[in-house]
Write a protein that holds these residues in place. Structure first.
Motif, short mmCIF file in Angstrom:
data_model
loop_
_atom_site.label_atom_id
_atom_site.label_comp_id
_atom_site.label_asym_id
_atom_site.label_seq_id
_atom_site.Cartn_x
_atom_site.Cartn_y
_atom_site.Cartn_z
N ARG A 133 -21.74 48.54 -15.94
CA ARG A 133 -22.13 47.17 -16.28
C ARG A 133 -23.41 46.75 -15.56
NH1 ARG A 133 -16.93 43.57 -15.40
NH2 ARG A 133 -18.00 43.57 -13.42
N VAL A 134 -24.23 45.97 -16.27
CA VAL A 134 -25.47 45.45 -15.68
C VAL A 134 -25.15 44.64 -14.44
CG1 VAL A 134 -27.46 43.91 -16.07
CG2 VAL A 134 -26.64 45.40 -17.92
N ALA A 157 -35.36 45.84 -13.09
CA ALA A 157 -34.75 46.33 -14.33
C ALA A 157 -34.95 47.84 -14.45
CB ALA A 157 -35.35 45.60 -15.54
N VAL A 162 -31.91 49.35 -16.71
CA VAL A 162 -31.56 48.44 -17.81
C VAL A 162 -32.85 47.85 -18.38
CG1 VAL A 162 -29.32 47.88 -16.79
CG2 VAL A 162 -31.27 46.38 -16.33
N SER A 163 -32.77 47.31 -19.56
CA SER A 163 -33.94 46.68 -20.16
C SER A 163 -34.20 45.34 -19.48
CB SER A 163 -33.73 46.45 -21.66
OG SER A 163 -32.73 45.48 -21.86
N ALA A 166 -31.90 42.61 -20.79
CA ALA A 166 -30.52 42.70 -20.29
C ALA A 166 -30.42 42.14 -18.87
CB ALA A 166 -30.04 44.15 -20.33
N ARG A 169 -30.71 38.33 -19.05
CA ARG A 169 -29.45 37.73 -19.53
C ARG A 169 -28.45 37.63 -18.38
NH1 ARG A 169 -30.59 40.79 -24.17
NH2 ARG A 169 -29.25 42.50 -23.45
N GLU A 170 -28.37 38.71 -17.58
CA GLU A 170 -27.44 38.71 -16.44
C GLU A 170 -27.84 37.65 -15.42
OE1 GLU A 170 -24.45 39.36 -13.78
OE2 GLU A 170 -24.57 40.01 -15.86
#
Length: 176
Positions: A133-134, A157, A162-163, A166, A169-170
């Motif tokens: 998970r991010v 990132a 991760v992008s 993403a 968003r987190e």
């Protein structure tokens, strides 16, 4: 990837420097190892092409960082080195670099110490990348490094695999 200005980097003091434009290839996977490199300016990514056409960035080297020092005792490079920005790189013949290390044990010990720290950091990164998970990846990175300076989140990132969207968003979820 070895970073931090150490005694071993003094071996590059009189080494010739080459300029690379963004996107230039410094060496390719399977090229024979003939030189040792020290990034003076800019950034260089060590990349490995994947079977699906993607790229795996093994590390990104900035100023004061050696390139592919793990290949120093190999016949060929195990990845590509590609300039991520305009870069200046000091180049020292492999045989000359090894000879200088043999003649200066303090430089050799400095390189070993710096490399050990780089290996520890890489192992930590691998553990982070193994998390699914991010949110878990971000928590692990923050536990190790603390909060980054303002404007540096985009670099996190890439480090946690991760992008940027993403990650953002987190971060937005955490602000709620």
């Amino acid at each position: 990837m070895i970073s931090i200005m150490s005694e071993w980097t003094q071996l590059f003091e009189d080494a010739p420097q080459r300029k690379f434009a963004k996107g230039d290839v410094i060496f390719r996977r399977d090229d024979p190892v003939r030189s040792m490199f020290l990034v003076r300016k800019g950034s260089v990514a060590l990349e490995r092409p994947l079977a699906d056409g993607g790229l795996l960035t093994l590390n990104t080297a900035g100023p004061g960082t050696a390139l592919a020092e793990a290949s120093l005792f190999s016949e060929s490079y195990h990845c590509d080195a590609v300039a991520q920005s305009d870069a200046k790189v000091a180049v020292l013949a492999r045989i000359k670099f090894l000879s200088a290390l043999r003649q200066c044990p303090d430089s050799a010990m400095s390189m070993i110490e710096t490399h050990a720290k780089a290996v520890q950091a890489q192992r930590a990164r691998i553990e982070i990348l193994r998390l699914r998970r991010v949110s878990d990846r971000l928590d692990a990175w923050l536990d190790l490094n603390g909060e980054p300076p303002k404007g540096e989140w985009i670099k996190i990132a890439e480090q946690i695999g991760v992008s940027p969207p993403a990650l953002y968003r987190e971060l937005a979820q955490r602000r709620k």
